[in-house]
Design a protein around this motif. Sequence first.
Motif, short mmCIF file in Angstrom:
data_model
loop_
_atom_site.label_atom_id
_atom_site.label_comp_id
_atom_site.label_asym_id
_atom_site.label_seq_id
_atom_site.Cartn_x
_atom_site.Cartn_y
_atom_site.Cartn_z
N LEU A 54 0.80 -1.22 0.00
CA LEU A 54 0.00 0.00 0.00
C LEU A 54 0.84 1.27 0.00
O LEU A 54 0.32 2.34 0.25
CB LEU A 54 -0.94 0.01 1.22
N VAL A 55 2.12 1.17 -0.30
CA VAL A 55 2.96 2.37 -0.30
C VAL A 55 2.71 3.16 -1.59
O VAL A 55 2.38 2.60 -2.63
CB VAL A 55 4.47 2.04 -0.18
N SER A 56 2.89 4.45 -1.48
CA SER A 56 2.71 5.31 -2.64
C SER A 56 3.98 5.31 -3.49
O SER A 56 5.02 4.82 -3.07
CB SER A 56 2.40 6.73 -2.18
N ASN A 57 3.87 5.89 -4.68
CA ASN A 57 5.04 5.99 -5.55
C ASN A 57 6.14 6.83 -4.90
O ASN A 57 7.32 6.53 -5.04
CB ASN A 57 4.65 6.59 -6.91
N VAL A 58 5.75 7.88 -4.21
CA VAL A 58 6.73 8.75 -3.54
C VAL A 58 7.46 7.97 -2.45
O VAL A 58 8.68 8.07 -2.32
CB VAL A 58 6.03 10.00 -2.95
N GLU A 59 6.72 7.18 -1.68
CA GLU A 59 7.36 6.38 -0.62
C GLU A 59 8.29 5.32 -1.22
O GLU A 59 9.38 5.09 -0.69
CB GLU A 59 6.29 5.70 0.25
N ALA A 60 7.87 4.70 -2.31
CA ALA A 60 8.73 3.72 -2.96
C ALA A 60 10.00 4.38 -3.50
O ALA A 60 11.10 3.83 -3.35
CB ALA A 60 7.97 3.03 -4.09
N LEU A 61 9.86 5.55 -4.09
CA LEU A 61 11.02 6.27 -4.60
C LEU A 61 11.93 6.71 -3.46
O LEU A 61 13.16 6.63 -3.57
CB LEU A 61 10.57 7.49 -5.42
N THR A 62 11.34 7.13 -2.35
CA THR A 62 12.13 7.50 -1.17
C THR A 62 12.91 6.31 -0.66
O THR A 62 14.10 6.42 -0.33
CB THR A 62 11.22 8.07 -0.07
N ALA A 63 12.26 5.15 -0.56
CA ALA A 63 12.93 3.94 -0.09
C ALA A 63 14.07 3.56 -1.03
O ALA A 63 15.17 3.19 -0.58
CB ALA A 63 11.93 2.79 0.02
N LEU A 64 13.85 3.67 -2.33
CA LEU A 64 14.90 3.36 -3.30
C LEU A 64 16.07 4.33 -3.16
O LEU A 64 17.23 3.92 -3.17
CB LEU A 64 14.33 3.41 -4.72
N THR A 65 15.77 5.60 -3.01
CA THR A 65 16.81 6.61 -2.86
C THR A 65 17.64 6.37 -1.59
O THR A 65 18.87 6.41 -1.62
CB THR A 65 16.19 8.03 -2.81
N VAL A 66 16.95 6.09 -0.49
CA VAL A 66 17.67 5.81 0.76
C VAL A 66 18.49 4.54 0.62
O VAL A 66 19.63 4.47 1.09
CB VAL A 66 16.68 5.73 1.95
N GLY A 67 17.95 3.54 -0.04
CA GLY A 67 18.70 2.30 -0.27
C GLY A 67 19.97 2.54 -1.06
O GLY A 67 21.04 2.01 -0.73
N LEU A 68 19.88 3.36 -2.10
CA LEU A 68 21.07 3.69 -2.90
C LEU A 68 22.07 4.51 -2.09
O LEU A 68 23.28 4.29 -2.18
CB LEU A 68 20.66 4.42 -4.18
N THR A 124 24.10 6.16 11.93
CA THR A 124 23.24 7.11 11.23
C THR A 124 22.56 6.46 10.02
O THR A 124 21.35 6.63 9.81
CB THR A 124 24.04 8.35 10.78
N ILE A 125 23.32 5.69 9.23
CA ILE A 125 22.68 5.05 8.07
C ILE A 125 21.71 3.95 8.50
O ILE A 125 20.70 3.73 7.84
CB ILE A 125 23.70 4.54 7.02
N MET A 126 22.01 3.29 9.62
CA MET A 126 21.05 2.29 10.13
C MET A 126 19.76 2.98 10.57
O MET A 126 18.67 2.52 10.26
CB MET A 126 21.65 1.50 11.29
N ALA A 127 19.89 4.08 11.29
CA ALA A 127 18.70 4.80 11.75
C ALA A 127 17.90 5.34 10.58
O ALA A 127 16.66 5.26 10.58
CB ALA A 127 19.13 5.94 12.68
N LEU A 128 18.58 5.88 9.59
CA LEU A 128 17.90 6.40 8.41
C LEU A 128 17.14 5.29 7.69
O LEU A 128 15.98 5.45 7.31
CB LEU A 128 18.92 7.05 7.46
N SER A 129 17.78 4.15 7.53
CA SER A 129 17.14 3.01 6.85
C SER A 129 15.89 2.56 7.59
O SER A 129 14.83 2.36 6.99
CB SER A 129 18.10 1.83 6.75
N VAL A 130 16.01 2.39 8.89
CA VAL A 130 14.88 1.92 9.68
C VAL A 130 13.75 2.94 9.67
O VAL A 130 12.58 2.59 9.50
CB VAL A 130 15.32 1.57 11.12
N ALA A 131 14.09 4.21 9.83
CA ALA A 131 13.07 5.26 9.85
C ALA A 131 12.28 5.30 8.55
O ALA A 131 11.06 5.43 8.55
CB ALA A 131 13.71 6.61 10.13
#
Length: 174
Positions: free
Chosen positions: A35-49, A88-95
Amino acid sequence: MASFTASATVLALYYAQRIVGAGRVSQLILGDPLLVSNVEALTALTVGLLVTAVSLSVAREVFFIGVSRETALVSGLRVWAYDFTLYTIMALSVAVMLRIVGFLVASVFTLLPGATAVMIARGSLQVTLASITIAMVASALGLLASISLDMPPSGVSGLILVALYILVRVAKVG
Protein backbone atom coordinates in the motif's frame (compact mmCIF):
# COMPACT_ATOMS: atom_id res chain seq x y z
CA MET A 1 21.23 -0.90 22.88
CA ALA A 2 18.44 -3.19 21.68
CA SER A 3 16.62 -2.84 25.00
CA PHE A 4 16.92 0.95 24.89
CA THR A 5 15.65 1.03 21.32
CA ALA A 6 12.69 -1.22 22.10
CA SER A 7 11.76 0.77 25.22
CA ALA A 8 12.08 4.13 23.47
CA THR A 9 10.01 2.82 20.56
CA VAL A 10 7.20 1.73 22.87
CA LEU A 11 7.14 5.20 24.43
CA ALA A 12 7.27 6.92 21.04
CA LEU A 13 4.46 4.74 19.68
CA TYR A 14 2.35 5.45 22.76
CA TYR A 15 2.60 9.18 22.14
CA ALA A 16 2.17 8.74 18.39
CA GLN A 17 -1.04 6.81 19.02
CA ARG A 18 -2.36 9.62 21.20
CA ILE A 19 -1.59 12.15 18.45
CA VAL A 20 -2.52 10.37 15.20
CA GLY A 21 -4.73 7.47 16.29
CA ALA A 22 -4.41 3.72 16.66
CA GLY A 23 -4.81 2.81 12.97
CA ARG A 24 -1.76 4.80 11.89
CA VAL A 25 0.35 3.44 14.76
CA SER A 26 -0.58 -0.15 13.95
CA GLN A 27 0.56 0.51 10.39
CA LEU A 28 3.95 1.60 11.76
CA ILE A 29 4.22 -1.61 13.76
CA LEU A 30 2.89 -4.00 11.13
CA GLY A 31 3.71 -2.19 7.87
CA ASP A 32 2.16 -2.82 4.48
CA PRO A 33 4.51 -2.80 1.49
CA LEU A 34 1.66 -3.27 -0.98
CA LEU A 35 0.00 0.00 0.00
CA VAL A 36 2.96 2.37 -0.30
CA SER A 37 2.71 5.31 -2.64
CA ASN A 38 5.04 5.99 -5.55
CA VAL A 39 6.73 8.75 -3.54
CA GLU A 40 7.36 6.38 -0.62
CA ALA A 41 8.73 3.72 -2.96
CA LEU A 42 11.02 6.27 -4.60
CA THR A 43 12.13 7.50 -1.17
CA ALA A 44 12.93 3.94 -0.09
CA LEU A 45 14.90 3.36 -3.30
CA THR A 46 16.81 6.61 -2.86
CA VAL A 47 17.67 5.81 0.76
CA GLY A 48 18.70 2.30 -0.27
CA LEU A 49 21.07 3.69 -2.90
CA LEU A 50 22.43 6.24 -0.43
CA VAL A 51 23.01 3.57 2.22
CA THR A 52 24.72 1.36 -0.36
CA ALA A 53 27.02 4.17 -1.51
CA VAL A 54 27.95 5.20 2.04
CA SER A 55 28.42 1.57 3.11
CA LEU A 56 30.73 0.82 0.19
CA SER A 57 32.76 3.97 0.81
CA VAL A 58 33.50 3.08 4.45
CA ALA A 59 33.44 -0.73 4.24
CA ARG A 60 37.21 -1.21 4.48
CA GLU A 61 37.51 0.94 7.59
CA VAL A 62 34.44 -0.58 9.25
CA PHE A 63 35.82 -4.09 8.66
CA PHE A 64 39.16 -2.98 10.13
CA ILE A 65 37.39 -1.60 13.21
CA GLY A 66 35.36 -4.81 13.49
CA VAL A 67 38.49 -6.97 13.44
CA SER A 68 40.47 -4.92 15.96
CA ARG A 69 38.97 -1.78 17.41
CA GLU A 70 42.06 -1.15 19.55
CA THR A 71 44.42 -1.39 16.57
CA ALA A 72 42.19 0.98 14.61
CA LEU A 73 42.28 3.49 17.48
CA VAL A 74 46.05 3.21 17.89
CA SER A 75 46.60 3.63 14.14
CA GLY A 76 44.84 6.99 14.29
CA LEU A 77 41.59 5.98 12.59
CA ARG A 78 38.68 8.16 13.70
CA VAL A 79 36.63 5.25 15.00
CA TRP A 80 33.95 7.58 16.40
CA ALA A 81 33.29 8.97 12.91
CA TYR A 82 32.77 5.51 11.43
CA ASP A 83 30.57 4.49 14.35
CA PHE A 84 28.51 7.65 13.86
CA THR A 85 28.22 6.97 10.12
CA LEU A 86 27.18 3.35 10.66
CA TYR A 87 24.53 4.18 13.26
CA THR A 88 23.24 7.11 11.23
CA ILE A 89 22.68 5.05 8.07
CA MET A 90 21.05 2.29 10.13
CA ALA A 91 18.70 4.80 11.75
CA LEU A 92 17.90 6.40 8.41
CA SER A 93 17.14 3.01 6.85
CA VAL A 94 14.88 1.92 9.68
CA ALA A 95 13.07 5.26 9.85
CA VAL A 96 12.29 5.23 6.13
CA MET A 97 11.34 1.55 6.03
CA LEU A 98 8.97 1.69 9.02
CA ARG A 99 5.99 2.70 6.88
CA ILE A 100 6.72 0.01 4.33
CA VAL A 101 7.61 -3.04 6.43
CA GLY A 102 6.76 -1.95 9.97
CA PHE A 103 8.83 -1.86 13.14
CA LEU A 104 8.71 -5.56 13.89
CA VAL A 105 9.92 -6.71 10.51
CA ALA A 106 12.50 -3.91 10.31
CA SER A 107 13.97 -5.36 13.50
CA VAL A 108 13.96 -8.86 12.04
CA PHE A 109 15.62 -7.70 8.82
CA THR A 110 18.22 -5.75 10.78
CA LEU A 111 19.30 -8.78 12.82
CA LEU A 112 18.61 -12.10 11.13
CA PRO A 113 20.34 -11.81 7.72
CA GLY A 114 23.63 -10.91 9.41
CA ALA A 115 23.25 -13.53 12.14
CA THR A 116 22.53 -16.20 9.53
CA ALA A 117 25.35 -15.06 7.26
CA VAL A 118 27.89 -15.28 10.09
CA MET A 119 27.09 -18.98 10.44
CA ILE A 120 27.54 -19.84 6.74
CA ALA A 121 30.25 -17.51 5.45
CA ARG A 122 33.91 -16.94 6.18
CA GLY A 123 35.44 -13.50 6.24
CA SER A 124 33.80 -10.11 6.46
CA LEU A 125 33.23 -9.66 2.72
CA GLN A 126 31.52 -13.04 2.38
CA VAL A 127 29.37 -12.33 5.44
CA THR A 128 28.31 -8.98 4.00
CA LEU A 129 27.44 -10.44 0.60
CA ALA A 130 25.67 -13.43 2.15
CA SER A 131 23.66 -11.12 4.43
CA ILE A 132 22.52 -8.98 1.50
CA THR A 133 21.64 -12.08 -0.54
CA ILE A 134 19.72 -13.66 2.34
CA ALA A 135 17.68 -10.48 2.88
CA MET A 136 16.90 -10.10 -0.83
CA VAL A 137 15.90 -13.75 -1.27
CA ALA A 138 13.71 -13.68 1.85
CA SER A 139 12.04 -10.48 0.63
CA ALA A 140 11.32 -11.88 -2.83
CA LEU A 141 10.09 -15.24 -1.52
CA GLY A 142 8.01 -13.47 1.12
CA LEU A 143 6.34 -11.27 -1.46
CA LEU A 144 5.57 -14.23 -3.74
CA ALA A 145 4.31 -16.40 -0.88
CA SER A 146 2.21 -13.61 0.57
CA ILE A 147 0.43 -13.09 -2.73
CA SER A 148 -0.32 -16.82 -2.95
CA LEU A 149 -1.39 -17.11 0.70
CA ASP A 150 -3.15 -13.72 0.92
CA MET A 151 -1.05 -12.70 3.92
CA PRO A 152 1.02 -9.59 4.74
CA PRO A 153 4.33 -9.69 2.82
CA SER A 154 6.39 -8.28 5.67
CA GLY A 155 5.23 -10.98 8.10
CA VAL A 156 5.76 -13.80 5.62
CA SER A 157 9.24 -12.49 4.74
CA GLY A 158 10.09 -12.29 8.44
CA LEU A 159 8.96 -15.88 9.01
CA ILE A 160 11.07 -17.01 6.05
CA LEU A 161 14.10 -15.35 7.66
CA VAL A 162 13.38 -16.97 11.01
CA ALA A 163 12.96 -20.39 9.36
CA LEU A 164 16.20 -19.96 7.42
CA TYR A 165 18.06 -18.96 10.58
CA ILE A 166 16.73 -22.02 12.44
CA LEU A 167 17.63 -24.33 9.54
CA VAL A 168 21.19 -23.01 9.34
CA ARG A 169 21.55 -23.15 13.12
CA VAL A 170 20.32 -26.75 13.29
CA ALA A 171 22.59 -27.73 10.36
CA LYS A 172 25.60 -26.17 12.13
CA VAL A 173 24.89 -27.98 15.41
CA GLY A 174 24.08 -31.32 13.77
